[in-house]
Design an enzyme around this catalytic site. Structure first.
Site, PDB file in Angstrom:
ATOM      1  N   GLY A  14      -1.565   3.278   4.492  1.00 22.97           N
ATOM      2  CA  GLY A  14      -1.297   1.899   4.098  1.00 22.97           C
ATOM      3  C   GLY A  14      -2.542   1.046   4.205  1.00 22.97           C
ATOM      4  O   GLY A  14      -2.734   0.104   3.425  1.00 22.97           O
ATOM      5  N   SER A  15      -3.396   1.357   5.150  1.00 18.81           N
ATOM      6  CA  SER A  15      -4.666   0.626   5.284  1.00 18.81           C
ATOM      7  C   SER A  15      -5.521   0.819   4.039  1.00 18.81           C
ATOM      8  O   SER A  15      -6.130  -0.135   3.531  1.00 18.81           O
ATOM      9  CB  SER A  15      -5.427   1.119   6.522  1.00 18.81           C
ATOM     10  OG  SER A  15      -4.624   1.027   7.671  1.00 18.81           O
ATOM     11  N   SER A  19       3.100   1.218   3.613  1.00 16.29           N
ATOM     12  CA  SER A  19       2.591   2.280   4.481  1.00 16.29           C
ATOM     13  C   SER A  19       3.687   3.298   4.755  1.00 16.29           C
ATOM     14  O   SER A  19       4.862   2.939   4.873  1.00 16.29           O
ATOM     15  CB  SER A  19       2.113   1.694   5.815  1.00 16.29           C
ATOM     16  OG  SER A  19       1.802   2.727   6.736  1.00 16.29           O
ATOM     17  N   HIS A  76       7.017   3.493  10.095  1.00 16.50           N
ATOM     18  CA  HIS A  76       7.551   2.687   8.996  1.00 16.50           C
ATOM     19  C   HIS A  76       8.885   3.214   8.470  1.00 16.50           C
ATOM     20  O   HIS A  76       9.452   4.163   8.993  1.00 16.50           O
ATOM     21  CB  HIS A  76       6.500   2.556   7.900  1.00 16.50           C
ATOM     22  CG  HIS A  76       5.340   1.698   8.328  1.00 16.50           C
ATOM     23  ND1 HIS A  76       5.420   0.333   8.404  1.00 16.50           N
ATOM     24  CD2 HIS A  76       4.097   2.025   8.749  1.00 16.50           C
ATOM     25  CE1 HIS A  76       4.270  -0.156   8.841  1.00 16.50           C
ATOM     26  NE2 HIS A  76       3.445   0.850   9.063  1.00 16.50           N
ATOM     27  N   ASN A 106     -12.625   8.285  -2.000  1.00 16.69           N
ATOM     28  CA  ASN A 106     -11.608   9.321  -2.187  1.00 16.69           C
ATOM     29  C   ASN A 106     -10.505   9.019  -1.180  1.00 16.69           C
ATOM     30  O   ASN A 106     -10.624   9.343   0.004  1.00 16.69           O
ATOM     31  CB  ASN A 106     -12.178  10.717  -1.966  1.00 16.69           C
ATOM     32  CG  ASN A 106     -11.091  11.786  -2.097  1.00 16.69           C
ATOM     33  OD1 ASN A 106      -9.953  11.496  -2.468  1.00 16.69           O
ATOM     34  ND2 ASN A 106     -11.439  13.018  -1.781  1.00 16.69           N
TER      35      ASN A 106
END
Length: 434
Positions: free
Chosen positions: A84-85, A213, A218, A286
């Site tokens: 999620g970051s 995320s 989560h 990437n």
């Protein structure tokens, strides 16, 4: 071969069933985690099957998950990432693309965000050389307001990037309208709020970009993983390029000449006919996920509605059980919202006859896991003290959150006896000191 595969998968199911513990809850002995993945035998089988097929890079499961998740959030395109970051980084970085012309974000531009939250909503602003503009939040909802956002808009403001706090929606419709009225980009961090609604509309459907995320804490998990969603096809193409090394080509791994003119391009100062698979139009990364992760995600996605309802039920049980207890600010849903809760926040009144740390220590001694409301006031952390930023208004509530707020879990693995034990423990501590 297929018989052997079926045998392995059957044995995997047996292994899962045998590996499960009794599940008996012993108050004060069994740990009550604030968050965690809820994984069943179908999830284990999905992972093993993907491993047997040696799907070690992004592939069919990744594309299928992207398609299904985009439909769920009513967005046209979704791109799976390794976290999620990374999704947040890709979303904001995409807005700096040269393909956006005069609307691209540039170094020194200001982006409005909140002071009390998780760093990965703020870090992409700093990492792209922009200036975060910090505003305060409300106690109880732990979200900011459209009014605060409006006050923060200045001549250098170019975007808004905010997360829904602990699954509780902020005033997302009004803030989206502010963004539209002032020609600002809007990145909606929906990482904690899958399934939440505001004014009857799913969160994650309001921004130019939405991020989610799939970390184990989560609403559904791939172990690691995240996703960027948008209905703007131009922005989606930029995200794909940035995620995939910055390349201009959009062929999937193992595919060639999807555009049917692989050797007919001339870009930059490259010679005409340079192989399009190796032309790079962005300074990228990437940040792809793997098919192993996506296979688990697809299995989890079939259960997400059940997970969401369990979170709501568990939150209500805690809220009703603690109602009326003095010295605590209990959480409240934002008006006109139906949250898909991530956690249950408690703020100890600064005038209470006990400290937050004392209550937390008491709960932890009873094996009840707690967490802070992430970073509290980010402007007070070493990482941001010397980072250029602007603050609009006082950060009074963000400071109170830093000192006085924590949360306990509502995730689907928590049982009624566990939740009742949390309620009884909090009540015992507070009533003994009141």
């Amino acid at each position: 071969m297929s018989d052997h595969k079926g045998l392995v998968l059957d044995e995997t199911r047996k292994f899962h069933q045998e590996a499960q513990g009794s599940g008996e809850f012993i108050p004060g002995v069994t740990e009550i985690w604030p968050s965690g993945a809820v994984l069943d035998e179908d999830d284990r089988v999905a992972l093993v099957e993907a491993a047997l097929d040696m799907r070690i890079a992004a592939g069919p499961s990744s594309r299928k998950f992207e398609s299904q998740f985009a439909r769920r959030l009513k967005r046209r395109k979704a791109h799976l990432t390794n976290s999620g970051s990374s999704a947040n980084l890709l979303a904001l970085t995409a807005l700096t693309s040269h393909t956006l012309g005069d609307r691209r974000l540039r170094r020194g531009d200001e982006v409005i965000t909140v002071a009390a939250g998780f760093p990965t909503t703020v870090n992409p602003i700093v990492q792209n050389g922009m200036v975060p503009v910090f505003i305060d939040v409300e106690l109880g909802t732990y979200n900011t307001t459209a009014e605060r956002v409006a006050e923060a808009i200045g001549p250098k403001t170019r975007a808004i990037m905010i997360a829904h706090a602990l699954g509780n929606p902020f005033e997302v419709a009004e803030i989206a309208q502010l963004a539209k009225d002032h020609d600002l980009y809007f990145v909606e961090d929906n990482c904690d709020a899958v399934g939440s609604t505001y004014r009857g509309q799913l969160t994650g459907t309001f921004g130019d970009f939405t991020t989610v995320s799939f970390y184990p804490a989560h609403h559904l998990t791939m172990g690691e993983g995240g996703i960027v969603l948008t209905s703007d096809l131009k922005l989606a193409r930029v995200v794909e390029s940035l995620r995939d090394w910055g390349r201009d080509c959009w062929c999937e791994p193992g595919k060639n000449n999807t555009c049917l003119k692989r050797f007919e391009y001339q870009m930059g100062t490259l010679p005409e006919g340079y192989d399009h698979k190796y032309i790079f139009s962005h300074v990228g990364y990437n940040l792809k996920a793997t098919d192993l992760q996506a296979a688990l995600g697809l299995s989890q996605l079939t259960k997400v509605d059940r997970f969401i309802e369990a979170r709501r039920t568990n939150w209500r049980r805690l809220r009703e059980g603690l109602d009326g207890l003095p010295h605590l600010v209990l959480p409240e849903a934002t008006a006109d919202s139906d949250p898909s809760w991530f956690g249950f926040a408690l703020t100890v009144d600064p005038q209470a006859p006990f400290l937050r740390a004392e209550l937390v220590d008491f709960l932890e001694s009873r094996k009840i896991g707690t967490r802070r409301l992430f970073a509290g006031n980010l402007t007070r952390h070493p990482a941001y003290i010397d980072t250029p930023h602007r603050v609009v208004g006082e950060l009074t509530n963000s400071d109170i959150i830093t000192d006085q707020t924590f949360w306990v879990g509502v995730y689907p693995a928590l049982t009624e006896p566990m939740l009742d034990y949390i309620v009884a423990s909090v009540r015992e501590f507070v009533e003994a000191r009141s």
